[in-house]
Motif scaffolding. Structure first.
Motif, mmCIF file in Angstrom:
data_model
loop_
_atom_site.group_PDB
_atom_site.id
_atom_site.type_symbol
_atom_site.label_atom_id
_atom_site.label_comp_id
_atom_site.label_asym_id
_atom_site.label_seq_id
_atom_site.Cartn_x
_atom_site.Cartn_y
_atom_site.Cartn_z
ATOM 1 N N GLU A 193 0.820 -1.209 0.000
ATOM 2 C CA GLU A 193 0.000 0.000 0.000
ATOM 3 C C GLU A 193 0.854 1.259 0.000
ATOM 4 O OE1 GLU A 193 -3.260 1.899 3.042
ATOM 5 O OE2 GLU A 193 -3.379 -0.209 2.525
ATOM 6 N N ALA A 206 2.044 1.838 -3.581
ATOM 7 C CA ALA A 206 1.047 1.965 -4.639
ATOM 8 C C ALA A 206 0.123 3.165 -4.483
ATOM 9 C CB ALA A 206 0.211 0.687 -4.698
ATOM 10 N N PHE A 257 -1.713 5.494 -7.707
ATOM 11 C CA PHE A 257 -2.672 4.406 -7.862
ATOM 12 C C PHE A 257 -3.000 4.136 -9.330
ATOM 13 C CE2 PHE A 257 -6.996 2.514 -7.027
ATOM 14 C CZ PHE A 257 -6.507 1.386 -6.389
ATOM 15 N N ILE A 290 -2.073 0.678 -11.578
ATOM 16 C CA ILE A 290 -3.082 -0.181 -12.201
ATOM 17 C C ILE A 290 -2.724 -0.447 -13.661
ATOM 18 C CG2 ILE A 290 -5.491 -0.292 -12.954
ATOM 19 C CD1 ILE A 290 -6.257 1.216 -10.432
ATOM 20 N N LEU A 336 -0.602 -8.754 -3.561
ATOM 21 C CA LEU A 336 -0.788 -7.638 -2.634
ATOM 22 C C LEU A 336 -0.114 -8.018 -1.327
ATOM 23 C CD1 LEU A 336 -4.512 -6.512 -3.101
ATOM 24 C CD2 LEU A 336 -2.454 -5.280 -3.751
ATOM 25 N N SER A 377 -6.598 1.292 2.845
ATOM 26 C CA SER A 377 -6.900 1.193 1.425
ATOM 27 C C SER A 377 -6.759 -0.227 0.886
ATOM 28 C CB SER A 377 -5.982 2.128 0.625
ATOM 29 O OG SER A 377 -6.169 3.465 0.996
ATOM 30 N N SER A 378 -6.410 -1.180 1.730
ATOM 31 C CA SER A 378 -6.168 -2.537 1.258
ATOM 32 C C SER A 378 -7.353 -3.098 0.474
ATOM 33 C CB SER A 378 -5.840 -3.457 2.434
ATOM 34 O OG SER A 378 -4.630 -3.080 3.050
ATOM 35 N N TYR A 390 -7.855 -1.976 -3.092
ATOM 36 C CA TYR A 390 -7.020 -2.616 -4.101
ATOM 37 C C TYR A 390 -7.716 -3.821 -4.717
ATOM 38 C CZ TYR A 390 -3.131 0.122 -2.254
ATOM 39 O OH TYR A 390 -2.312 1.135 -1.856
ATOM 40 N N ILE A 444 -7.443 -3.326 -8.549
ATOM 41 C CA ILE A 444 -6.224 -3.930 -9.079
ATOM 42 C C ILE A 444 -6.417 -5.443 -9.162
ATOM 43 C CG2 ILE A 444 -3.748 -4.250 -8.795
ATOM 44 C CD1 ILE A 444 -3.579 -1.715 -7.268
#
Length: 357
Positions: A240, A243, A247, A251, A266, A274-275, A278, A282
């Motif tokens: 995180e 990325a 963001f 992607i 991940l 924000s996990s 994703y 993503i």
């Protein structure tokens, strides 16, 4: 919020001062012809102004605070690069002391010399070929067979191997992260090409510098081809921290490389707010569950619930789950009951040089 904060800073500084946004939520203010004592007054004024401000955002009034690090030229450093590092040291001190305050560097806090000595150690190790990959096995929870290895950076100094945690922050500060990534990646490709890792996949951590460098990332398939390695054997790990500030670009790069056969994981899933975002935006192949949930999964019901739900959600998205920091047999048994696919940790395998595998 950043725009509102910027307008406040512009309003509060003098016409001869300079303010700029330098990071995700970091601003820098240059105060020309200002000594340290006067700079401290300005910094405290800015801190109080921010703390007393109610930002008018679409979601309503929001209050924020600022941690401020104050450094002076030439007191704290004599060139711009060292001064920037000194400013980071000062701001980290403000955060460690409880945030919402101004901090300066004292004699006992001046870690810039430590940063540069560690950087010199890394530069020397790179030049002498002593920055090498170590490999930690990632095993199947069901039967203990090795499914993959995570490649980790180590500086070899005689009989001692220095972990990346002991030098990576200094290396990043000094712009060496990309060189470390290249050295470790090339070493991993050589180990794979030699057959030392069998047909196991290799998980590779990338620094923010590499992950956000589109040209560097898109060269990876050619590097694999040159080494005779199938793209499907490489898994690139995203965290995180790396990325989130980029963001959209991340992607795009992930999609392009997955189309060429590479896989993505991940890392440290659940460590940040924000996990879960994703998983929606993503497309990845693996989810590595944050080790702080796994360590106490046997004794803490809340951790067990978190692990169970992350695993269930990941499987519904078609992803493979990996539990990190597995350190005893009881934890491994419980992960097996939950249905976790893969795991890694000191209980199932220590990081080793390729010659020791």
């Amino acid at each position: 919020m950043l725009k509102e904060l910027a307008s406040v800073l512009y309003r509060e500084i003098r016409r001869t001062d300079v303010v700029a946004r330098v990071g995700a939520d970091e601003f820098a203010v240059l105060l020309p012809e200002t000594d340290l004592a006067e700079g401290a007054k300005v910094a405290e004024k800015l801190r109080q102004t921010v703390a007393n401000l109610a930002l008018g955002l679409p979601v309503g009034g929001v209050r924020i605070t600022a941690s401020i690090g104050l450094v002076a030229y030439p007191d704290n450093a004599t060139d711009i690069h060292r001064l920037a590092i000194a400013a980071d040291v000062a701001i980290y001190k403000a955060k460690r002391l409880g945030k919402n305050q101004v901090a300066v560097i004292g004699e006992s806090d001046d870690t810039t010399s430590v940063i540069f000595s560690q950087g010199e150690m890394v530069r020397t190790a790179l030049a002498e070929g002593r920055l090498v990959p170590f490999f930690q096995p990632i095993v199947a929870v069901a039967d203990g067979s090795v499914a993959a290895y995570e490649v980790l950076a180590r500086v070899v100094d005689g009989d001692k191997a220095i972990c990346a945690n002991d030098f990576i922050e200094s290396a990043e500060e000094l712009g060496l992260a990309g060189e470390i990534d290249d050295a470790v990646f090339d070493g991993a490709l050589a180990a794979m090409a030699s057959g030392a890792l069998g047909e196991a996949k290799v998980f590779v951590n990338l620094s923010a510098k590499s992950l956000t460098n589109r040209e560097r990332m898109l060269r990876i398939p050619q590097r694999l081809a040159d080494a005779g390695i199938a793209p499907g054997r490489i898994v690139l790990e995203i965290t995180e921290r790396e990325a989130l500030p980029h963001f959209g670009d991340v992607i795009t790069v992930v999609n392009e490389l997955r189309a060429q056969g590479l896989a993505f994981a991940l890392d440290d899933f659940g460590s940040g707010f924000s996990s879960f975002l994703y998983l929606k935006y993503i497309t990845v192949d693996y989810v590595k569950i944050e080790g702080s949930f796994v360590r106490q999964v046997v004794t803490d019901e809340r951790d067990r619930i978190m692990v169970e739900h992350i695993h269930s959600m990941a499987h519904r998205f078609g992803m493979i789950t990996i539990a990190e920091f597995v350190e005893d047999e009881e934890t491994l048994d419980l992960l097996r009951q939950i249905g976790i696919d893969l795991c890694q940790g000191y209980h199932v395998g220590m990081p080793k040089a390729v010659a020791a595998l």
